[in-house]
Design a protein around this motif. Sequence first.
Motif, PDB file in Angstrom:
ATOM      1  N   GLN A  86      -0.810 -59.667  19.265  1.00  0.00           N
ATOM      2  CA  GLN A  86      -1.339 -61.100  19.724  1.00  0.00           C
ATOM      3  C   GLN A  86      -2.635 -61.571  19.270  1.00  0.00           C
ATOM      4  O   GLN A  86      -3.534 -60.836  18.848  1.00  0.00           O
ATOM      5  CB  GLN A  86      -1.761 -60.733  21.452  1.00  0.00           C
ATOM      6  CG  GLN A  86      -0.228 -60.503  22.225  1.00  0.00           C
ATOM      7  CD  GLN A  86      -0.793 -60.622  23.528  1.00  0.00           C
ATOM      8  OE1 GLN A  86      -1.927 -60.494  23.944  1.00  0.00           O
ATOM      9  NE2 GLN A  86       0.449 -60.150  24.303  1.00  0.00           N
ATOM     10  N   VAL A  87      -2.690 -62.617  19.326  1.00  0.00           N
ATOM     11  CA  VAL A  87      -3.922 -63.418  18.712  1.00  0.00           C
ATOM     12  C   VAL A  87      -4.322 -64.554  19.718  1.00  0.00           C
ATOM     13  O   VAL A  87      -3.541 -65.490  19.969  1.00  0.00           O
ATOM     14  CB  VAL A  87      -3.701 -64.092  17.325  1.00  0.00           C
ATOM     15  CG1 VAL A  87      -4.644 -64.971  17.044  1.00  0.00           C
ATOM     16  CG2 VAL A  87      -3.414 -63.002  16.379  1.00  0.00           C
ATOM     17  N   GLY A  88      -5.757 -64.343  20.153  1.00  0.00           N
ATOM     18  CA  GLY A  88      -5.983 -65.273  21.268  1.00  0.00           C
ATOM     19  C   GLY A  88      -6.501 -66.523  20.639  1.00  0.00           C
ATOM     20  O   GLY A  88      -6.714 -66.966  19.555  1.00  0.00           O
ATOM     21  N   ASP A  89      -6.622 -67.507  21.891  1.00  0.00           N
ATOM     22  CA  ASP A  89      -6.875 -68.813  21.208  1.00  0.00           C
ATOM     23  C   ASP A  89      -8.529 -68.778  20.651  1.00  0.00           C
ATOM     24  O   ASP A  89      -9.307 -68.218  20.771  1.00  0.00           O
ATOM     25  CB  ASP A  89      -7.253 -69.601  22.522  1.00  0.00           C
ATOM     26  CG  ASP A  89      -5.990 -70.059  23.142  1.00  0.00           C
ATOM     27  OD1 ASP A  89      -5.082 -69.941  22.540  1.00  0.00           O
ATOM     28  OD2 ASP A  89      -5.954 -70.512  24.266  1.00  0.00           O
ATOM     29  N   GLY A  90      -8.437 -69.589  19.487  1.00  0.00           N
ATOM     30  CA  GLY A  90      -9.754 -69.768  18.934  1.00  0.00           C
ATOM     31  C   GLY A  90     -10.041 -68.579  17.614  1.00  0.00           C
ATOM     32  O   GLY A  90     -10.970 -68.743  16.869  1.00  0.00           O
ATOM     33  N   VAL A  91      -9.255 -67.730  17.572  1.00  0.00           N
ATOM     34  CA  VAL A  91      -9.277 -66.855  16.352  1.00  0.00           C
ATOM     35  C   VAL A  91      -8.447 -67.190  15.147  1.00  0.00           C
ATOM     36  O   VAL A  91      -7.344 -67.820  15.119  1.00  0.00           O
ATOM     37  CB  VAL A  91      -8.341 -65.348  16.868  1.00  0.00           C
ATOM     38  CG1 VAL A  91      -8.244 -64.376  15.968  1.00  0.00           C
ATOM     39  CG2 VAL A  91      -9.332 -64.710  18.160  1.00  0.00           C
ATOM     40  N   THR A  92      -9.382 -67.112  14.079  1.00  0.00           N
ATOM     41  CA  THR A  92      -8.947 -67.560  12.606  1.00  0.00           C
ATOM     42  C   THR A  92      -9.144 -66.282  11.897  1.00  0.00           C
ATOM     43  O   THR A  92      -9.930 -65.307  12.173  1.00  0.00           O
ATOM     44  CB  THR A  92      -9.750 -68.562  12.129  1.00  0.00           C
ATOM     45  OG1 THR A  92     -11.114 -68.298  12.059  1.00  0.00           O
ATOM     46  CG2 THR A  92      -9.537 -69.794  13.041  1.00  0.00           C
TER      47      THR A  92
END
Length: 319
Positions: A86-92
């Motif tokens: 899973q990758v949360g909002d704002g993660v690059t």
Amino acid sequence: MQEPSDNTSAATSRAVLFDSFGGPEALNLREVPAPQAGPGQIRVRVTAAGLNPMDWFMTSDADTAARFGLSLPCGFGTDYAGVVDQVGDGVTGFAAGDRVFGGAMSRAVADHVVIDVAGTIAAGGSVNRTPDGVEDRTAATLTIAGCTAAAALAVVAPGPGDTVLIGGAGGGVGVFAVQLARLAGARVIGTGSATSADALRALGAEPVAYGDGLADRVRALAPGGVTAAMDLHGTETAQTARELGVPDDRITTIAAQIDGITPANGANAAPGAIEEIARLVAEAQLRVPIAAAFPVEQIRAAVELQAARHVPGKVVIDI
């Protein structure tokens, strides 16, 4: 947030937890709500977790746990490796499917761990990409021991012409410290038990038995003298180094405080240190001996083995 795939959307997950602080007998594998990645976070499906002495030391009793900011119910283990799911909002910079490793203090032995991408081991967790060619079991051993070894080397700065005495050379930190010192061009004499001699030689160290008479045995091995020392177990090696004339500024400890001697702490490892260690592993310049691997259901047996401090190499939990 990037949505998890169907096989990562379960509502529950497993984690090893303490209901009360104590020894291995207090560890239990529990079903818990599956953690979810929030803004600035990733979730990792953990495949392997490496054990370290700090894991059971921090959770041995309530007073010690409180010193590290831990409270019940409490997880266990710090080193992890796995795959981002899973990758949360704002993660690059990270995407689902990326192989990663890092540290998450006292919560790594679990199906899933949520990591702050900008965090630290003690606060939110740390994360690094796992290089191609490094399997997850090995990646799961790198963070704590590798950073601690790198910090210890930074204190004593070994190089060509040095003879370095390393106490506890066959332990989890020792296997990194010996090889890093050798890569820096130093001669290494490593303390251990009689049964660890072959393992120490395989790492590139000249073995010497710890205990009474250590200074005399080191003198016999290195009549020209010892120039630096790292005590990775207690104080015996540091005190022996002083007896052999090593100046305090070229001695370090990781598990004890001695007036006049600078201790090493993995939290103070130089930026990029763990990435460099992972690169050396990927290029087969540094190897990590895995002494034993246990399924997570056998967590108590794994901790008992690791806590005995007589294992040449690392103990890993498969999850």
